[in-house]
Scaffold this motif. Structure first.
Motif, PDB file in Angstrom:
ATOM      1  N   ARG A  71      14.415 -30.464  28.545  1.00 49.91           N
ATOM      2  CA  ARG A  71      15.840 -30.259  28.815  1.00 49.91           C
ATOM      3  C   ARG A  71      16.455 -29.319  27.776  1.00 49.91           C
ATOM      4  O   ARG A  71      17.156 -28.359  28.111  1.00 49.91           O
ATOM      5  N   SER A  72      16.153 -29.585  26.513  1.00 47.03           N
ATOM      6  CA  SER A  72      16.729 -28.772  25.441  1.00 47.03           C
ATOM      7  C   SER A  72      16.275 -27.317  25.546  1.00 47.03           C
ATOM      8  O   SER A  72      17.079 -26.386  25.466  1.00 47.03           O
ATOM      9  N   VAL A  73      14.979 -27.127  25.753  1.00 48.13           N
ATOM     10  CA  VAL A  73      14.427 -25.770  25.825  1.00 48.13           C
ATOM     11  C   VAL A  73      14.996 -25.035  27.048  1.00 48.13           C
ATOM     12  O   VAL A  73      15.387 -23.873  26.971  1.00 48.13           O
ATOM     13  N   TYR A  74      15.073 -25.745  28.180  1.00 49.50           N
ATOM     14  CA  TYR A  74      15.603 -25.114  29.394  1.00 49.50           C
ATOM     15  C   TYR A  74      17.058 -24.699  29.197  1.00 49.50           C
ATOM     16  O   TYR A  74      17.441 -23.562  29.509  1.00 49.50           O
ATOM     17  N   LEU A  75      17.872 -25.622  28.683  1.00 48.35           N
ATOM     18  CA  LEU A  75      19.309 -25.325  28.552  1.00 48.35           C
ATOM     19  C   LEU A  75      19.561 -24.218  27.525  1.00 48.35           C
ATOM     20  O   LEU A  75      20.417 -23.359  27.732  1.00 48.35           O
ATOM     21  N   GLN A  76      18.797 -24.230  26.432  1.00 51.65           N
ATOM     22  CA  GLN A  76      18.960 -23.166  25.431  1.00 51.65           C
ATOM     23  C   GLN A  76      18.589 -21.808  26.013  1.00 51.65           C
ATOM     24  O   GLN A  76      19.273 -20.805  25.802  1.00 51.65           O
TER      25      GLN A  76
ATOM     26  N   LEU B  13      14.970 -26.169  15.713  1.00 48.61           N
ATOM     27  CA  LEU B  13      15.672 -27.316  15.150  1.00 48.61           C
ATOM     28  C   LEU B  13      16.517 -28.025  16.213  1.00 48.61           C
ATOM     29  O   LEU B  13      16.565 -29.259  16.260  1.00 48.61           O
ATOM     30  N   ALA B  14      17.183 -27.253  17.068  1.00 51.08           N
ATOM     31  CA  ALA B  14      17.968 -27.864  18.156  1.00 51.08           C
ATOM     32  C   ALA B  14      17.040 -28.631  19.092  1.00 51.08           C
ATOM     33  O   ALA B  14      17.369 -29.725  19.559  1.00 51.08           O
ATOM     34  N   THR B  15      15.851 -28.057  19.337  1.00 49.75           N
ATOM     35  CA  THR B  15      14.887 -28.721  20.208  1.00 49.75           C
ATOM     36  C   THR B  15      14.385 -30.014  19.580  1.00 49.75           C
ATOM     37  O   THR B  15      14.307 -31.052  20.223  1.00 49.75           O
ATOM     38  N   ARG B  16      14.065 -29.940  18.275  1.00 44.81           N
ATOM     39  CA  ARG B  16      13.586 -31.140  17.583  1.00 44.81           C
ATOM     40  C   ARG B  16      14.643 -32.234  17.589  1.00 44.81           C
ATOM     41  O   ARG B  16      14.352 -33.410  17.752  1.00 44.81           O
ATOM     42  N   ARG B  17      15.883 -31.814  17.391  1.00 42.12           N
ATOM     43  CA  ARG B  17      16.954 -32.798  17.336  1.00 42.12           C
ATOM     44  C   ARG B  17      17.064 -33.538  18.675  1.00 42.12           C
ATOM     45  O   ARG B  17      17.208 -34.756  18.712  1.00 42.12           O
ATOM     46  N   ALA B  18      16.985 -32.780  19.759  1.00 43.74           N
ATOM     47  CA  ALA B  18      17.010 -33.392  21.093  1.00 43.74           C
ATOM     48  C   ALA B  18      15.793 -34.298  21.267  1.00 43.74           C
ATOM     49  O   ALA B  18      15.887 -35.412  21.789  1.00 43.74           O
ATOM     50  N   ASP B  19      14.662 -33.818  20.783  1.00 39.73           N
ATOM     51  CA  ASP B  19      13.401 -34.535  20.937  1.00 39.73           C
ATOM     52  C   ASP B  19      13.416 -35.869  20.176  1.00 39.73           C
ATOM     53  O   ASP B  19      12.900 -36.870  20.649  1.00 39.73           O
TER      54      ASP B  19
END
Lengths: 269, 199
Positions: free
Chosen positions: A221-226, B167-173
């Motif tokens: 989700r994070s990678v897709y939205l970014q 870092l944004a990805t890790r935080r979500a993870d």
């Protein structure tokens, strides 16, 4: 639909996924992640997709990659991508970018003729690479927010805006041209070919993404939205400068340890 | 007035600008990391995972602010953790980072990193753009965000394809595991990831 989202879309299969983590609770209340109000539903859909991917989609995609020779796969990929160029062209125009639209038109013309009906991407070598565009991008260009994040089995990660935009992209040829694009035979052939090819092409990347993840759902989700936010920012920048890591991400770098109350764990090895 | 003098006067009048014109310090950790990665790629199977880890670990320690990255990735819950848990989280994050680099950069096929000489200013931070160039493949943009601290400039975030913040990805993870199982659960998961990268 643009490339990387499409890449991430089609494809999730990692045999050794960590077990699903139960929903987070804070003081008994379910904590909502910003941009993902449907998280419970989405996580269920993600699990469904993962199961289908493991049992059917990934094995079929790997089989497709093994059985069908590389030049044939590339040819089919180019063929269907070329049929999408009129959609790109229309959205270039809707975003008031005649220069870009002209390049898309040139690309479509060159590949449809010299490229034998789109099978060979001749235009790429002539400085006219594929530039994704679609109704989702046009909505965003005119200020439509993404809306809730949605995970749809077999389609993958998307948002309400881009799901609706994607339906528009898919409907354009059947509605505007009709036969053969409105026949189920074409729809199934196109859907299966593009789906299997995309799934096979992203396998390594997706595997790496999930192998490095504690919570694959949240990571995807994070990678897709970014990535989508970056594509939209690039669209809105109208070709001025290179896409930059977005300033929004400054907020993500708030350092909890920088608060005076917190001890500074600065023990350098 | 000759142009060179105008330039000098202009530069002297604006210290911030002058500071921004000395980018080498922020570039150095990125250069060191890039060289280190090429080194372990060339070492490859001969070095083995353990050898590559041992070679890249000191470079990672000198290039990254791993403590800060751990704090940001864990998020606001960090301030409520015991000092022991905080230290254990940083250690687990470090172990995972080293294992992932040693696991992923395990063979050499003529790759090289090109580093943009132009260091960009992002508030108090700096952004250094690099490109992983691989024969026969499209180059991959990798950008580094650096922050200045007691130990000079250190990498605090890595951007993949100019779009995806590590870092944004890790935080979500990390967020769900932190919310449910707390620091101990997250440490367990990070150690699992490190073990998986070694496999």
């Amino acid at each position: 639909m643009s490339l990387l989202p499409a890449l991430l879309l089609a494809a999730q299969a990692v045999p050794e996924l960590p077990p699903a983590v139960p929903a987070p609770t804070v003081a008994g209340h379910r904590e909502r992640t910003r941009g993902d109000p449907l998280e419970g539903f989405n996580r269920d859909m993600f699990s469904v997709h993962q199961a289908v991917d493991k049992a059917v989609l990934r094995p079929a995609a790997m089989g497709y990659r093994t059985v069908v020779p590389k030049p044939v796969r590339a040819g089919l990929r180019h063929f269907f991508s070329n049929l999408g160029e009129p959609i790109v062209f229309l959205n270039d125009l809707l975003q008031l970018r005649p220069g870009r639209a002209l390049r898309t038109f040139g690309r479509f013309t060159i590949n449809s003729t010299l490229g034998v009906g789109g099978l060979i991407d001749v235009a790429k070598g002539e400085g006219l690479p594929h530039r994704a565009n679609g109704f989702g991008g046009t909505f965003a260009y005119y200020g439509v927010k993404p809306g809730p994040y949605i995970f749809v089995p077999l389609i993958g990660p998307t948002t309400l805006r881009d799901l609706i935009g994607g339906q528009g992209d898919n409907a354009l040829l059947p509605v505007a041209v009709g036969t053969p694009f409105d026949t189920w035979q074409y729809q199934v052939t196109q859907g299966v070919t593009v789906g299997l090819d995309t799934r096979a092409e992203v396998d390594a990347e997706l595997r790496a993404l999930f192998q490095g993840a504690v919570d694959p759902y949240a990571t995807l989700r994070s990678v897709y939205l970014q990535n989508r936010a970056s594509e939209i920012a690039t669209l809105k920048a109208r070709g001025r400068g290179i896409a930059a890591p977005d300033d929004i991400q400054l907020d993500e770098l708030d350092d909890p340890g920088a608060q005076p109350a917190a001890p500074e764990p600065e023990k350098k090895p | 007035m000759r142009p060179i003098l105008a330039f000098t006067l202009f530069g002297a009048a604006i210290p911030a600008l002058a500071q921004a014109q000395a980018p080498d310090a922020a570039r150095a950790p990125v250069q060191a990391l890039s060289d280190g990665l090429i080194g372990i790629m060339q070492g490859g199977q001969k070095m083995g995972f353990a050898g590559r880890s041992a070679a890249i670990a000191p470079i990672i320690d000198r290039s990254f602010d791993l403590a800060m990255m751990t704090r940001v990735a864990v998020g606001p819950a960090w301030t409520g953790l015991s000092a022991a848990d905080q230290a254990a989280l940083v250690a687990a994050f470090r172990k995972m980072t080293i294992a992932e680099y040693a696991g992923n950069f395990d063979s050499f096929g003529g790759q090289k990193f090109t580093i943009d000489p132009n260091v960009e200013v992002r508030g108090a931070d700096r952004l250094v753009r690099t490109s992983l160039v691989q024969p026969g493949e499209a180059p991959v943009a990798i950008a580094y965000r650096l922050r200045s601290g007691a130990n000079g400039w250190r990498i605090v975030d890595v951007f993949y394809r100019n779009a995806i913040s590590q870092l944004a990805t890790r935080r979500a993870d990390f967020s769900r595991v932190m919310a449910n199982g707390g620091a101990r659960a997250l440490i367990g998961h990070l150690n699992d990831l490190a073990a998986k990268a070694a496999a």
